[in-house]
Write a protein that holds these residues in place. Structure first.
Motif, short mmCIF file in Angstrom:
data_model
loop_
_atom_site.label_atom_id
_atom_site.label_comp_id
_atom_site.label_asym_id
_atom_site.label_seq_id
_atom_site.Cartn_x
_atom_site.Cartn_y
_atom_site.Cartn_z
N GLU A 25 5.51 -33.64 54.75
CA GLU A 25 4.96 -34.00 53.44
C GLU A 25 4.68 -32.71 52.68
OE1 GLU A 25 3.67 -35.21 50.22
OE2 GLU A 25 3.90 -36.94 51.53
N ASP A 26 5.15 -32.62 51.43
CA ASP A 26 4.95 -31.39 50.67
C ASP A 26 3.61 -31.33 49.95
OD1 ASP A 26 6.11 -33.47 49.08
OD2 ASP A 26 6.56 -32.02 47.52
N GLU A 27 2.95 -32.44 49.76
CA GLU A 27 1.63 -32.45 49.11
C GLU A 27 0.55 -32.11 50.15
OE1 GLU A 27 0.89 -32.97 45.89
OE2 GLU A 27 2.98 -33.34 45.31
N ASP A 28 -0.11 -30.98 49.93
CA ASP A 28 -1.11 -30.49 50.90
C ASP A 28 -2.18 -31.52 51.23
OD1 ASP A 28 0.17 -28.03 51.00
OD2 ASP A 28 -1.21 -27.07 49.59
N ILE A 29 -2.74 -32.16 50.22
CA ILE A 29 -3.86 -33.08 50.44
C ILE A 29 -3.43 -34.28 51.28
CG2 ILE A 29 -3.65 -34.33 48.27
CD1 ILE A 29 -7.03 -33.63 48.86
N ILE A 30 -2.23 -34.80 51.01
CA ILE A 30 -1.73 -35.95 51.77
C ILE A 30 -1.43 -35.52 53.21
CG2 ILE A 30 0.13 -37.65 51.97
CD1 ILE A 30 0.31 -37.51 48.87
N ARG A 31 -0.71 -34.41 53.35
CA ARG A 31 -0.34 -33.91 54.68
C ARG A 31 -1.58 -33.65 55.53
NH1 ARG A 31 2.30 -29.81 53.02
NH2 ARG A 31 0.66 -28.27 53.35
N VAL A 51 11.99 -30.16 54.53
CA VAL A 51 13.03 -30.60 55.47
C VAL A 51 13.31 -29.50 56.49
CG1 VAL A 51 15.48 -31.21 55.67
CG2 VAL A 51 14.08 -32.24 53.88
N VAL A 52 13.47 -28.28 56.00
CA VAL A 52 13.78 -27.15 56.90
C VAL A 52 12.68 -26.97 57.94
CG1 VAL A 52 14.05 -24.64 57.00
CG2 VAL A 52 15.25 -25.94 55.25
N ASN A 53 11.43 -26.97 57.51
CA ASN A 53 10.32 -26.79 58.46
C ASN A 53 10.19 -27.99 59.40
OD1 ASN A 53 9.66 -24.25 57.47
ND2 ASN A 53 8.22 -25.07 55.98
N GLY A 54 10.50 -29.18 58.91
CA GLY A 54 10.47 -30.36 59.78
C GLY A 54 11.52 -30.26 60.88
N MET A 55 12.71 -29.78 60.54
CA MET A 55 13.76 -29.61 61.55
C MET A 55 13.39 -28.52 62.56
SD MET A 55 16.06 -31.89 61.19
CE MET A 55 17.32 -31.21 62.28
N ILE A 56 12.76 -27.47 62.08
CA ILE A 56 12.31 -26.41 63.00
C ILE A 56 11.32 -26.98 64.00
CG2 ILE A 56 10.94 -24.28 63.13
CD1 ILE A 56 12.30 -23.45 60.45
N PRO A 73 10.84 -31.05 48.56
CA PRO A 73 11.39 -30.03 47.66
C PRO A 73 12.82 -29.59 48.02
CG PRO A 73 9.38 -29.23 48.72
CD PRO A 73 9.62 -30.62 49.19
N ASP A 74 13.18 -29.68 49.29
CA ASP A 74 14.49 -29.20 49.71
C ASP A 74 15.39 -30.30 50.28
OD1 ASP A 74 12.93 -29.54 51.97
OD2 ASP A 74 13.67 -27.75 52.97
N GLY A 75 15.06 -31.55 49.99
CA GLY A 75 15.93 -32.61 50.48
C GLY A 75 15.28 -33.98 50.47
N ASP A 76 15.99 -34.91 51.03
CA ASP A 76 15.61 -36.32 51.06
C ASP A 76 14.98 -36.65 52.41
OD1 ASP A 76 15.97 -39.16 51.68
OD2 ASP A 76 17.18 -39.26 49.87
N ARG A 82 17.18 -39.45 59.57
CA ARG A 82 18.46 -39.62 60.28
C ARG A 82 18.78 -38.39 61.13
NH1 ARG A 82 19.39 -43.06 55.86
NH2 ARG A 82 19.92 -41.49 54.33
N ARG A 83 18.54 -37.21 60.60
CA ARG A 83 18.79 -35.98 61.35
C ARG A 83 17.85 -35.86 62.55
NH1 ARG A 83 18.82 -31.30 56.98
NH2 ARG A 83 19.13 -30.05 58.86
N LEU A 84 16.60 -36.26 62.36
CA LEU A 84 15.64 -36.23 63.47
C LEU A 84 16.07 -37.19 64.57
CD1 LEU A 84 12.28 -36.14 61.47
CD2 LEU A 84 13.33 -34.24 62.75
N GLN A 85 16.60 -38.34 64.20
CA GLN A 85 17.06 -39.31 65.20
C GLN A 85 18.30 -38.82 65.93
OE1 GLN A 85 17.12 -42.87 62.76
NE2 GLN A 85 15.30 -43.62 63.82
N GLN A 86 19.10 -37.99 65.30
CA GLN A 86 20.24 -37.39 65.99
C GLN A 86 19.76 -36.41 67.06
OE1 GLN A 86 22.59 -35.73 62.82
NE2 GLN A 86 23.67 -37.64 62.44
#
Length: 92
Positions: A25-31, A51-56, A73-76, A82-86
């Protein structure tokens, strides 16, 4: 006896529920709010703001559940899921 049963049920529930959650999540308060709430409930929580940090994070450890913002900010977020499930087909 009744309080012991409640305590046992709570402990059993913690053992049975997923323990590792990734929040992207990119919104600090929500995250931070989600992280705090879920950690207080006994979950192990990792956070990422893109997205990049989530994949890391996902390459560092396996997660049981991922909670992703749809517009990052950097993707959907749906593509990220889907990438995480792969990487880990058991993630939900």
């Amino acid at each position: 006896m009744y309080p012991m049963m409640i305590s046992f049920a709570k402990q059993l529930n913690k053992l049975l529920m997923p323990h590792r959650i990734l929040i992207v999540e990119d919104e600090d308060i929500i995250r931070n709010s989600l992280r705090e709430f879920l950690a207080d409930e006994g979950y192990q929580v990792a956070v990422a703001n893109s997205v990049v940090n989530g994949m890391i994070q996902a390459k560092r450890q396996d997660f049981d559940v991922a909670i992703c913002d749809v517009q990052l900010p950097d993707g959907d977020g749906l593509d990220l899921l889907r990438r995480l499930q792969q990487l880990n087909p058991t993630i939900s």
